[in-house]
Each structure stands twice: as C-alpha cells, then as structure tokens.
Write a protein that holds these residues in place. Structure first.
Motif, PDB file in Angstrom:
ATOM      1  N   LEU A  67     -22.445  -2.219  19.372  1.00 13.18           N
ATOM      2  CA  LEU A  67     -22.013  -2.869  20.534  1.00 13.18           C
ATOM      3  C   LEU A  67     -21.554  -4.062  20.677  1.00 13.18           C
ATOM      4  N   ALA A  68     -23.148  -5.139  20.272  1.00 15.89           N
ATOM      5  CA  ALA A  68     -23.353  -6.351  20.145  1.00 15.89           C
ATOM      6  C   ALA A  68     -22.115  -6.599  19.206  1.00 15.89           C
ATOM      7  N   GLN A 171     -20.913   5.894  23.327  1.00 20.92           N
ATOM      8  CA  GLN A 171     -21.701   6.067  22.047  1.00 20.92           C
ATOM      9  C   GLN A 171     -21.746   5.110  21.262  1.00 20.92           C
ATOM     10  N   THR A 172     -20.547   4.992  20.507  1.00 18.28           N
ATOM     11  CA  THR A 172     -20.556   3.664  19.430  1.00 18.28           C
ATOM     12  C   THR A 172     -19.435   2.931  19.641  1.00 18.28           C
ATOM     13  N   ARG A 178     -11.866  -2.683  16.723  1.00 15.44           N
ATOM     14  CA  ARG A 178     -11.421  -2.402  18.643  1.00 15.44           C
ATOM     15  C   ARG A 178     -11.168  -1.410  19.328  1.00 15.44           C
ATOM     16  N   ARG A 179     -12.686  -0.335  18.775  1.00 15.47           N
ATOM     17  CA  ARG A 179     -12.297   0.968  19.585  1.00 15.47           C
ATOM     18  C   ARG A 179     -13.685   1.278  19.846  1.00 15.47           C
ATOM     19  N   GLU A 187     -11.645   8.049  23.829  1.00 15.00           N
ATOM     20  CA  GLU A 187     -11.603   7.384  22.904  1.00 15.00           C
ATOM     21  C   GLU A 187     -10.894   5.769  23.695  1.00 15.00           C
ATOM     22  N   ALA A 188     -10.822   4.113  23.499  1.00 14.18           N
ATOM     23  CA  ALA A 188     -10.194   3.567  23.697  1.00 14.18           C
ATOM     24  C   ALA A 188      -9.989   1.865  23.101  1.00 14.18           C
ATOM     25  N   SER A 189      -9.305   2.080  23.778  1.00 13.19           N
ATOM     26  CA  SER A 189      -8.514   0.824  22.034  1.00 13.19           C
ATOM     27  C   SER A 189      -8.927  -1.033  22.783  1.00 13.19           C
TER      28      SER A 189
END
Ligand SMILES: Cc1cc2nc3c(=O)[nH]c(=O)nc-3n(C[C@H](O)[C@H](O)[C@H](O)COP(=O)(O)OP(=O)(O)OC[C@H]3O[C@@H](n4cnc5c(N)ncnc54)[C@H](O)[C@@H]3O)c2cc1C
Length: 334
Positions: A67-68, A171-172, A178-179, A187-189
């Motif tokens: 995430l960071a 979660q990840t 970029r997902r 999932e999202a881009s």
C-alpha cells in the motif's frame, strides 16, 4: 490535496503556547509510566501530579502489503502535498480514493476528498476523461451518524458520478501495475491513488500498559480519566464505546471539547476555583462537497440507543462557517 491552501497558511508553531507561560518541550516521547505519572521525552524525565495523554493515532500504511508504495497517504501533510503535485500532472484516467480500514479519524474526510477532487477535475477541464471511484472498507459513509446521514452522504457522492464501492477491504496493492486486490475477490486498477491508511495507537502508548483490548486507551466517557488516578487520555488515542456498538468517532471537534473538560477539571482541582464539567458527546462536522459548498452534521453522539445527528444540506453558508472555524483555530486558540 487539491492545492486550496499551502502548509504555511494552515500552520502555527506550537511554541506560541509558551506565550501563556507554558513550558513547551519538543522531543520524542520514549516512555510513559502511568502509575508514576511520568514520561521520558528525548531522555528527559518529567513527572506530574496529572498526566494527559493526547498522542493521537499512528498511521500504519505498512500493515497492508504494497500500500505505502502504491499511492499517496493523504492523511499526512507530506502525502497530501505529494498527491497535490501528482494531481497537477494528472490529465485524466482512473482516480481512486481508498479507505484501507473501516475505522479512521474524521469519517467524513475520504468522502470529502472524493467530492473535492471531482470538483477540481471539472475546474481543470479533465472531468470528462476521468473516472472517479471510492473503495471503502466500511459498509457505508459515516456509519456512526446513523443510516439516514449515511445514506444522504452516499447520495451526495454518487450524484457527482463517483462510483462508490463499500465493504471492499484492500488486502494487497501492486504499485508496478497499479492494481488493488480486495478481500472479497474484487480488483481495481488506477492511475492515481489517494488512500487513508489503517490506524493504531502510537508505539509508546501501546507499550505503556494503558491500552486495552480495543487497542486504544479506555477512559471515563464524561471525565476522560483512565483507570489510573490523575491520568487522562483524550482525542484520537482514547476510545469511548457507544450504545450502538461502535466507538465515538475520532475527530478534532471531540479532541478539542475533551481537552477543555480535562483542563477545566484539573485547574479546578489545583486552584479550588471554577465548576466541574463533563464531556457530553455533542459534536458536529462540516462535509465539504466542492464548488465552495459544504453540508453540516451535528448532534449528540452519546444519545441512546443511537446518536441523534441532523444533517444540513450543502450550501455556501456551511463552507463559510468552516473557513471561520479554521481562522478561529489558527488565530485565537494558538
Ligand atoms: C485529512 C483530515 C481531515 C480531518 N478533518 C477533520 C474535520 O473536518 N473535523 C474534525 O473534527 N476532525 C478532522 N480530522 C481529525 C482530526 O485531525 C483529529 O481527530 C485530531 O487532530 C485529533 O487530535 P489529537 O490531539 O487526539 O491527535 P493529533 O492531532 O494527531 O496530535 C497528536 C500529536 O502527538 C504526536 N505524537 C505521537 N506520538 C508521539 C511521541 N512518541 N512523541 C512525541 N510526539 C508524539 C503526533 O505527532 C501529533 O502531533 C481530520 C483528519 C485528517 C487526517
């Protein structure tokens, strides 16, 4: 994050407190001993008759894999500024606002962020080529304010063409492609990501023995006193359970009101003057919706069985009131 203010315009040095005859010690608090009402600040030991712990919430983007690196933590000044610069370069594509845990300070802020960005995209003439989505770990906006307020805020967001996806616990995150990957399998881009990271009590507080099962400091809901006599905790570091099963939201409006109660009662205990006072759970918050307008939610969060909160429709008046509040904080209180 949209460049409406610079950091200089919204900062005042804490050292100004010294003008009231208060010694200001800057440094890292390394140790808290609540039994002795003692703290160690950059190696210096300080002991008091009273101890007030107001260390806020620690942001923990590292607790979610990737995430960071994946986007901008807009809950820090540096992150908001980095986002502002990236947004200035952004000419269209997928803009995502993400809450990476269901509970975070200022429950309105990510919703405001999405709406302010939507307005900024229109101002910059890039709205047609921009898809804006808000992925939230929580089941709805500002749940503690009740279903009516939550539905109204959701409606404000969706009316602006922002796609809202509640109950999406990230979660990840994969910065390279970029997902975002969510616990529910979705999932999202994205091309540009603004996120609110998970929160936890600061390390020095977690190690002090003050923290209970909730991970935060339990206090008397009216006096803010902890289980240790003469030791108080207020603001984001404290937790106050409400009858509806959620804690009092973490917000500056409560931190400020609680500080006044604690200060008044300690001053009274020391001087014998003044009346005792209590924190009664009243509070309100502006909800910026862009275009120089804001709504305003206000009420009593201690009301049972559920908080009694009234939401006023967005308009220029409430935005003006928020600007006045900002000036009051910056010029009168510090
Ligand atoms: C983007 C955003 C928008 C917000 N908007 C609103 C709003 O409109 N209305 C509202 O009511 N609230 C709002 N909030 C929430 C509000 O800012 C917080 O609830 C409030 O600041 C909490 O005050 P506090 O004193 O408990 O903690 P903080 O303001 O976080 O202060 C705690 C301080 O302790 C310091 N500290 C921690 N550990 C140590 C250590 N070991 N040694 C030394 N120092 C330490 C921290 O660096 C920090 O300066 C917003 C928050 C964000 C991020």
């Amino acid at each position: 994050m949209t460049g409406g203010r610079t950091a200089r315009q919204i900062s005042r040095p804490l050292a100004r407190v010294a003008r009231r005859g208060i010694e200001v010690v800057h440094g890292e608090i390394e140790h808290i001993n609540p039994e002795a009402r003692e703290v160690v600040v950059s190696g210096r030991r300080l002991t008091g008759d009273y101890l007030v712990v107001a260390l806020g919430a620690e942001l923990a983007p590292g607790s979610i894999s990737g995430l960071a690196e994946a986007g901008h933590n807009v809950y820090t000044l540096a992150g908001a500024e980095a986002f502002r610069d990236a947004f200035a370069e952004f000419s269209g594509g997928k803009l995502v606002v993400l809450t990476a845990a269901p509970a975070y300070k200022c429950p309105a802020a990510p919703y405001e962020a999405a709406m302010l960005l939507e307005a900024a995209c229109r101002t910059r003439g890039i709205r047609a080529g921009t898809q804006i989505a808000l992925y939230a770990a929580e089941p709805g906006p500002m749940g503690v304010a009740g279903p009516a307020v939550s539905a109204a805020v959701r409606q404000m967001v969706e009316a602006k063409g922002i796609a809202y996806h509640p109950e999406h616990q990230v979660q990840t995150a994969d910065a390279k492609v970029r997902r975002l990957h969510f616990a529910n399998g979705a999932e999202a881009s994205y091309d540009l990501l603004a996120f609110v990271p998970p929160h936890r009590a600061p390390r020095v507080v977690r190690e002090s023995g003050l923290v209970g099962e909730s991970g935060w400091i339990s206090v008397n809901r009216h006096t803010l006193e902890t289980k240790h006599a003469g030791v108080y905790a207020l603001g984001d570091v404290a937790t106050i359970p409400l009858a509806l099963g959620k804690p009092l939201p973490k917000a500056g409006v409560f931190a400020g009101a609680q500080a006044e109660v604690v200060a008044t009662n300690i001053a009274r205990a020391v001087t014998g003057k003044g009346k005792p006072t209590t924190f009664n759970g009243d509070g309100g918050c502006f909800i910026e919706v862009g275009d120089g307008m804001a709504g305003f939610g206000q009420g009593n969060f201690y009301a049972e069985p559920v908080p009694q909160i009234k939401l006023r429709s967005p308009g220029r008046l409430w935005h003006g009131a928020k600007v006045l509040l900002e000036k009051d904080w910056l010029w009168r209180r510090l």
